[in-house]
Scaffold this motif. Structure first.
Motif, PDB file in Angstrom:
ATOM      1  N   TRP A 173       0.708  -1.275  -0.110  1.00  0.00           N
ATOM      2  CA  TRP A 173       0.167  -0.106  -0.062  1.00  0.00           C
ATOM      3  C   TRP A 173       0.779   1.146  -0.107  1.00  0.00           C
ATOM      4  N   LEU A 174       2.011   1.449   0.916  1.00  0.00           N
ATOM      5  CA  LEU A 174       2.776   2.593   0.946  1.00  0.00           C
ATOM      6  C   LEU A 174       3.493   2.927  -0.352  1.00  0.00           C
ATOM      7  N   VAL A 175       4.235   1.534  -0.863  1.00  0.00           N
ATOM      8  CA  VAL A 175       4.948   1.869  -2.000  1.00  0.00           C
ATOM      9  C   VAL A 175       4.100   2.117  -3.321  1.00  0.00           C
ATOM     10  N   PRO A 176       2.994   1.737  -3.552  1.00  0.00           N
ATOM     11  CA  PRO A 176       2.211   2.156  -4.601  1.00  0.00           C
ATOM     12  C   PRO A 176       1.655   3.705  -4.448  1.00  0.00           C
ATOM     13  N   LEU A 177       1.413   4.121  -3.107  1.00  0.00           N
ATOM     14  CA  LEU A 177       0.926   5.189  -2.827  1.00  0.00           C
ATOM     15  C   LEU A 177       2.047   6.411  -3.246  1.00  0.00           C
ATOM     16  N   LEU A 199      -5.407   3.067  -7.757  1.00  0.00           N
ATOM     17  CA  LEU A 199      -6.169   1.547  -7.809  1.00  0.00           C
ATOM     18  C   LEU A 199      -5.274   0.737  -8.582  1.00  0.00           C
ATOM     19  N   GLU A 200      -4.984   1.554  -9.898  1.00  0.00           N
ATOM     20  CA  GLU A 200      -4.311   0.574 -10.821  1.00  0.00           C
ATOM     21  C   GLU A 200      -3.001   0.217 -10.338  1.00  0.00           C
ATOM     22  N   ILE A 201      -2.187   1.037  -9.601  1.00  0.00           N
ATOM     23  CA  ILE A 201      -0.952   0.623  -9.176  1.00  0.00           C
ATOM     24  C   ILE A 201      -1.029  -0.388  -8.092  1.00  0.00           C
ATOM     25  N   VAL A 202      -1.907  -0.297  -7.126  1.00  0.00           N
ATOM     26  CA  VAL A 202      -2.255  -1.365  -6.238  1.00  0.00           C
ATOM     27  C   VAL A 202      -2.377  -2.606  -6.711  1.00  0.00           C
ATOM     28  N   CYS A 203      -3.134  -2.731  -7.905  1.00  0.00           N
ATOM     29  CA  CYS A 203      -3.538  -3.793  -8.559  1.00  0.00           C
ATOM     30  C   CYS A 203      -2.135  -4.695  -9.061  1.00  0.00           C
ATOM     31  N   VAL A 204      -1.238  -3.873  -9.590  1.00  0.00           N
ATOM     32  CA  VAL A 204      -0.002  -4.224 -10.230  1.00  0.00           C
ATOM     33  C   VAL A 204       0.775  -4.886  -9.258  1.00  0.00           C
ATOM     34  N   TYR A 205       0.999  -4.053  -8.072  1.00  0.00           N
ATOM     35  CA  TYR A 205       1.748  -4.710  -6.963  1.00  0.00           C
ATOM     36  C   TYR A 205       1.298  -6.024  -6.231  1.00  0.00           C
ATOM     37  N   GLY A 206      -0.134  -6.001  -6.088  1.00  0.00           N
ATOM     38  CA  GLY A 206      -0.684  -6.897  -5.450  1.00  0.00           C
ATOM     39  C   GLY A 206      -0.612  -8.281  -6.267  1.00  0.00           C
ATOM     40  N   TYR A 207      -0.817  -8.130  -7.374  1.00  0.00           N
ATOM     41  CA  TYR A 207      -0.909  -9.387  -8.432  1.00  0.00           C
ATOM     42  C   TYR A 207       0.657  -9.752  -8.510  1.00  0.00           C
TER      43      TYR A 207
END
Length: 306
Positions: A173-177, A199-207
């Protein structure tokens, strides 16, 4: 009584007279569609930018997708607002997981899988699964390493779950932010910078973290060479997803800034993998000495712990 000549359209007579005077004149039928030049917009683009448009998406394509998937926005304090972030089916989640595990060179992960319907369902459960996988595998690894030692007493370390949860979710969460804020700031400096949504960046990092789930299970193998090979392999797969996603977004920026941005993304990703391996699997466990029970006659009795 009107004659046939009075009912005849004068425009047809004028057109017939014009054709008779100039047989080579070009005529346009009402039934024929008017052809619009297709290369009018392409002349304005620089050569060699078609690949970037395919990776990042043009404004027209983005508008078409937004209009195609247009939904009514709800207030953020309602349940319907957050329900849209989890509005995905199993096939979409599996498709995005496969895209993160098997990245295709020259294909943008956001453009192919995320932009049509970004979600938080997959990233949330991937992070949760990774937390418990690392914690459980770390405990099992220490148990197998010290198995058979008479001075070792196994004690489950439940604190590893909270430490893993804090580390994984803070990173996801913090790195995408921070990256989203950086792209927005650079977008105000350079007009060609493409800013993804948060939200798109969080998706990329999560997956991108999914590959570490089977890797953490294989880290139970008590061989350092095998573990480091798995780290490098997983880092190459997940890191390539991040590079192919964010490099086209910053490539039009200053060369040093673009390279430094991608290098920082890879460095933080590598620190997460190496840190988890070093803390949860390679950290030496202190052998708990056998308790010493004093006897009533002044002598001490050493008990063996199993």
């Amino acid at each position: 009584m009107a004659t046939a000549d009075d009912l005849k359209f004068q425009e047809f007579d004028d057109a017939a007279n014009l054709l008779a005077a100039n047989p080579d004149a070009t005529t346009i039928s009402i039934d024929e569609p008017v052809e619009i030049p297709k290369n009018q917009h392409s002349r304005l683009q620089e050569p060699g930018r078609e690949e970037d448009d395919e990776l990042l998406g043009t404004d027209d394509s983005d508008k078409t997708e937004l209009l195609a998937g247009q939904k009514k926005s709800s207030p953020f304090w309602t349940f319907d607002y957050y329900q849209t972030f989890f509005d995905v089916d199993t096939y979409q989640v599996l498709d995005r997981i496969k895209g993160s595990v098997f990245p295709v060179p020259g294909k943008n992960f956001v453009r192919l899988y995320i932009r049509s319907n970004p979600d938080l369902y997959g990233p949330f459960w991937i992070c949760a699964t990774l937390v418990f996988t690392i914690a459980v595998s770390g405990n099992l690894s220490n148990f197998f390493i010290h198995l058979g030692k008479p001075t070792y007493h196994y004690v489950p370390e439940f604190r590893k779950v909270s430490i893993a949860a804090t580390t994984i979710y803070a990173y996801a969460w913090l790195v995408p932010l921070a990256l989203w804020g950086f792209l927005m700031w650079r977008n105000s400096k350079v007009m060609n910078i493409v800013s993804y949504s948060f939200l798109e960046i969080v998706c990329v990092y999560g997956y991108s973290l999914f590959i570490y789930i089977p890797t953490a299970i294989l880290w139970i193998i008590p061989q350092k060479v095998v573990r480091w090979v798995l780290v490098v392999f997983s880092l190459c797969l997940s890191g390539s997803v991040l590079v192919m996603t964010f490099w086209p977004a910053v490539r039009d920026d200053n060369r040093r800034v673009a390279v430094a941005t991608v290098a920082t993304i890879l460095l933080l990703h590598a620190l997460l993998a190496v840190g988890c391996l070093a803390y949860f699997f390679d950290a030496p466990e202190l052998d708990i000495p056998a308790p010493i029970i004093p006897a009533h006659n002044g002598t001490t009795v050493v008990t063996k712990s199993h």
